[in-house]
Scaffold this motif. Structure first.
Motif, PDB file in Angstrom:
ATOM      1  N   ILE A 229       1.813   5.207  -7.700  1.00 30.18           N
ATOM      2  CA  ILE A 229       0.758   5.571  -8.516  1.00 30.18           C
ATOM      3  C   ILE A 229      -0.108   6.888  -7.988  1.00 30.18           C
ATOM      4  O   ILE A 229      -0.632   7.452  -8.754  1.00 30.18           O
ATOM      5  CB  ILE A 229      -0.286   4.200  -8.358  1.00 30.18           C
ATOM      6  N   GLY A 230      -0.013   6.969  -6.746  1.00 33.75           N
ATOM      7  CA  GLY A 230      -0.645   8.346  -5.999  1.00 33.75           C
ATOM      8  C   GLY A 230      -1.906   7.920  -5.258  1.00 33.75           C
ATOM      9  O   GLY A 230      -1.856   6.860  -4.704  1.00 33.75           O
ATOM     10  N   ILE A 231      -2.694   8.661  -5.069  1.00 31.64           N
ATOM     11  CA  ILE A 231      -3.927   8.351  -3.850  1.00 31.64           C
ATOM     12  C   ILE A 231      -5.164   8.193  -4.803  1.00 31.64           C
ATOM     13  O   ILE A 231      -6.317   8.541  -4.095  1.00 31.64           O
ATOM     14  CB  ILE A 231      -3.841   9.431  -2.829  1.00 31.64           C
TER      15      ILE A 231
ATOM     16  N   VAL B 254      -6.710   4.173   1.735  1.00 33.31           N
ATOM     17  CA  VAL B 254      -6.010   5.117   1.564  1.00 33.31           C
ATOM     18  C   VAL B 254      -7.088   6.076   0.615  1.00 33.31           C
ATOM     19  O   VAL B 254      -7.473   5.809  -0.507  1.00 33.31           O
ATOM     20  CB  VAL B 254      -4.772   4.819   0.607  1.00 33.31           C
ATOM     21  N   ALA B 255      -7.440   7.412   1.121  1.00 33.67           N
ATOM     22  CA  ALA B 255      -7.851   8.420   0.327  1.00 33.67           C
ATOM     23  C   ALA B 255      -9.382   8.266  -0.107  1.00 33.67           C
ATOM     24  O   ALA B 255      -9.858   9.040  -1.044  1.00 33.67           O
ATOM     25  CB  ALA B 255      -6.735   8.908  -0.563  1.00 33.67           C
ATOM     26  N   ALA B 256      -9.885   7.284   0.108  1.00 29.25           N
ATOM     27  CA  ALA B 256     -11.197   7.033  -0.272  1.00 29.25           C
ATOM     28  C   ALA B 256     -12.236   8.179   0.485  1.00 29.25           C
ATOM     29  O   ALA B 256     -11.882   8.347   1.655  1.00 29.25           O
ATOM     30  CB  ALA B 256     -11.792   5.591  -0.124  1.00 29.25           C
TER      31      ALA B 256
ATOM     32  N   ILE C 234       1.144   4.411  -3.072  1.00 29.51           N
ATOM     33  CA  ILE C 234       0.948   5.617  -2.746  1.00 29.51           C
ATOM     34  C   ILE C 234       2.292   6.388  -3.403  1.00 29.51           C
ATOM     35  O   ILE C 234       1.977   7.367  -4.307  1.00 29.51           O
ATOM     36  CB  ILE C 234       1.082   6.034  -1.415  1.00 29.51           C
ATOM     37  N   LEU C 235       3.299   5.979  -3.397  1.00 29.53           N
ATOM     38  CA  LEU C 235       4.478   6.506  -3.873  1.00 29.53           C
ATOM     39  C   LEU C 235       4.432   6.188  -5.447  1.00 29.53           C
ATOM     40  O   LEU C 235       4.812   7.332  -6.100  1.00 29.53           O
ATOM     41  CB  LEU C 235       5.856   5.871  -3.298  1.00 29.53           C
TER      42      LEU C 235
ATOM     43  N   VAL D 149       0.790  -1.233   0.047  1.00 28.46           N
ATOM     44  CA  VAL D 149      -0.111  -0.047  -0.158  1.00 28.46           C
ATOM     45  C   VAL D 149       0.991   1.337   0.029  1.00 28.46           C
ATOM     46  O   VAL D 149       0.526   2.201  -0.728  1.00 28.46           O
ATOM     47  CB  VAL D 149      -1.111  -0.099   1.211  1.00 28.46           C
ATOM     48  N   PRO D 150       1.794   1.567   0.974  1.00 29.31           N
ATOM     49  CA  PRO D 150       2.710   2.555   0.840  1.00 29.31           C
ATOM     50  C   PRO D 150       3.559   2.721  -0.638  1.00 29.31           C
ATOM     51  O   PRO D 150       3.584   3.815  -1.081  1.00 29.31           O
ATOM     52  CB  PRO D 150       3.566   2.340   1.924  1.00 29.31           C
TER      53      PRO D 150
ATOM     54  N   GLU E 295      -9.663   0.587   0.134  1.00 29.91           N
ATOM     55  CA  GLU E 295     -10.460   2.230   0.606  1.00 29.91           C
ATOM     56  C   GLU E 295      -9.675   2.613   1.908  1.00 29.91           C
ATOM     57  O   GLU E 295     -10.253   3.448   2.406  1.00 29.91           O
ATOM     58  CB  GLU E 295     -11.749   1.897   0.674  1.00 29.91           C
TER      59      GLU E 295
END
Lengths: 266, 331
Positions: free
Chosen positions: A132-134, A214-216, A129-130, A125-126, A212
């Motif tokens: 692909i983004g959020i 992250v940033a959902a 984020i790095l 998951v982290p 979900e």
């Protein structure tokens, strides 16, 4: 006499049973579950922070449905799961078939697939984020990562399971290698592939909470996570039940598709 | 002849495993307290007191369990597997209901620079965040912290776009440039500075006594095991005093105990600089008494306001007297 034969059918492996009995037994289990749930919750055998009453879960469902939020949540999750599942299947099925049919493909990618398939999605998951983004891409990626490699292995197994006799027969009848892949291996794998998809879409749904995280701002996984902070157990129940119902529907759709697309298969 | 599958043996094994699992669960028993917490420098003194035998000398056995999130600890406590939980007071407010009774016994530490808001270089105040995405963990202390600061400056809470993720992921998303601001904690604040990804707009040293870690115990435990509670508080105070006198030796013990990202004593020591520990005198001053509550009451009041505004207090207001028991402070 008839009673004895029904009993016999019930006790014989793989024997078919009357339709009413088939549906009836499924319904009975659900009625039992809801009864036990009602007794435990309404009878206050179990405190409400452990188990909400069915009424409370329905009420929270109606409340969320009335202000429209529920549909937004359902759609948000369905969109992510279906997108991830389609993209994953689109690649995994053909490559998996090749992996099961051609030794060179198997030798090349199987070690890699078997390495990747054991990696926990959570740890990625982290990294997602790095890389692909959020946005929604990140959520879809979690679903893809959770299903893709499993799908490949299962599809390869399906293709390997196609009887060698079928291949030999087609060669004997003068089919080229290409025809054999296209007209024998492919169609013969179809029922197995559909079964594989039916199983793995269930897995895709189980990743919805992780997706979900992250940033959902909406989604069934998101609302159940949010409800956990503060013990709104009825919301967690609601989200879980809806995911289950969606799963049940999906399953029925796959059953029908399989019946229509491969009626000849057992 | 092939041996038939031995079902009865499988069944026996399963029953044995089930019994062992049930037996290993620590239900309430005198002389024993189990406390859940997440990895945080402020909970180090609990390990110090345990490992130096300060609980044992008063006949108390303390079992410390690391759980990732307060929601998980609270679930374990609700089912009776934990006697208490160490976490922030704002977090606790959301869980207190008539079904789940627990009370804060003492204050452990307050964040003194350990939490903060990181922003891109062109953002210079909270007001500049208007309409921007801010990554934070919804419903957590991070959200409480930024909401508190916004309330102080009369900025409406809905003027920012809250983007939900854990504090660590928020730091990652910020450093990767996906969000212009994030609420997170150490060691991420230092990481942002060293990576030159942005700056720390404000940290908790500018709002002392707002992010406060406390230790709470179930009401049933307080009622049934008062001697154990006394031993807990006594041991904790003693560990704090010893810690002040022997920083190097104690950092090593606490780092080993707390573990996680704080396993190295030097990391632990660095993190310690970002918190203020509350000894006996601090505790009595900060918590006050039920009749004349101390500054803690203000934080509880603010917490109620903020969570109610954010729709996270379905059970209504939690008052100071509902969630604090000051009777054990003077040990």
């Amino acid at each position: 006499m008839a009673r004895v034969s029904v009993l016999n059918a019930c006790l014989t492996p793989r024997a078919s049973i009357p339709n009413q009995l088939y549906i009836g037994s499924g319904v009975i289990l659900w009625v039992l579950i809801i009864m036990v749930w009602s007794i435990l919750s309404y009878g206050e055998v179990v405190p409400s922070i452990f188990l909400p009453t069915p009424g409370k879960v329905f009420a929270s469902g109606f409340h969320l449905a009335a202000n429209g939020q529920l549909w937004v949540d359902i759609w948000a999750s369905t969109e992510v799961v279906l997108l991830g599942f389609f993209i994953s299947s689109l690649v995994a099925v053909p490559v998996g078939l090749l992996m099961g049919s051609f030794r060179i493909v198997q030798a090349t990618i199987e070690p890699f697939v078997n390495f990747m398939r054991y990696l926990p999605v959570t740890s990625f998951v982290p990294l997602f984020i790095l890389w692909i983004g959020i946005g929604i891409e990140q959520r879809v990626m979690v679903i893809i990562f959770g299903t893709f490699f499993q799908q490949m292995v299962m599809t390869a197994d399906v293709s390997r399971g196609v009887s060698q006799d079928l291949l030999n027969a087609s060669y004997t009848l003068g089919a080229s290698r290409r025809d054999t892949v296209w007209y024998v291996l492919g169609p013969a794998s179809l029922p197995g592939v559909l079964d594989m998809l039916r199983v793995t879409i269930g897995w895709a749904w189980t990743y919805v909470v992780l997706a979900e995280l992250v940033a959902a701002s909406s989604g069934l996984g998101y609302i159940s996570m949010k409800a956990m902070r503060g013990f709104q157990v009825e919301i967690i129940f609601l989200a879980i039940s809806i995911i289950g119902i969606l799963g049940l529907l999906t399953d029925q759709i796959f059953r029908v598709v399989r019946l229509k697309a491969a009626p000849w298969a057992p | 002849m092939r041996k038939a599958f031995d079902y009865s043996r499988l069944l026996k094994t399963l029953v044995a495993v089930a019994i062992m699992m049930v037996a290993s669960v620590g239900f309430a028993q005198a002389g024993k307290l189990s406390i859940g917490h997440f990895v945080w420098v402020g909970y180090g003194p609990l390990y110090l007191a345990r490992d130096l035998g300060y609980f044992k000398e008063n006949g108390l056995d303390v079992d410390l369990k690391v759980l990732d999130e307060t929601s998980l600890s609270m679930a374990a406590q609700a089912s009776g597997r934990l006697s208490g939980v160490a976490t922030t007071i704002d977090d606790l407010l959301k869980y207190r209901s008539k079904d789940l009774c627990f009370k804060t016994i003492f204050t452990m530490d307050s964040s003194n620079g350990g939490d903060g808001i990181v922003v891109k270089d062109d953002i210079n105040s909270l007001a500049d965040l208007k309409g921007k995405q801010v990554a934070m963990s919804e419903g957590s202390t991070s959200q409480f912290f930024i909401s508190y600061l916004m309330k102080q400056q009369n900025i409406p809470l809905d003027s920012i776009i809250t983007t939900n993720m854990t504090a660590d992921e928020a730091a990652v998303a910020f450093i990767a440039g996906h969000v212009p601001a994030a609420v997170t904690w150490e060691p991420n604040l230092t990481l942002v500075k060293t990576k030159k990804a942005g700056k720390v707009l404000i940290d908790s040293s500018q709002a002392p006594g707002v992010i406060v870690d406390v230790l709470e115990l179930s009401c049933s435990v307080i009622q049934n095991q008062p001697d154990d509670v006394k031993a807990l508080v006594k041991g904790y105070y003693k560990a704090l005093d010893y810690m002040k006198a022997h920083p190097d030796e104690t950092n090593a013990i606490m780092a080993k105990g707390v573990g996680g990202y704080l396993t190295e004593p030097k990391d632990f020591a660095a993190a310690k600089a970002g918190v203020k520990f509350y000894d006996k005198a601090d505790n009595i001053a900060y918590m006050g008494t039920i009749q004349s509550p101390g500054p803690l009451a203000k934080v509880i009041k603010l917490g109620n306001e903020i969570w109610t505004d954010l729709g996270r207090m379905p059970n209504g207001e939690v008052k100071y007297k509902d969630i604090v028991d000051t009777s054990f402070l003077d040990q």
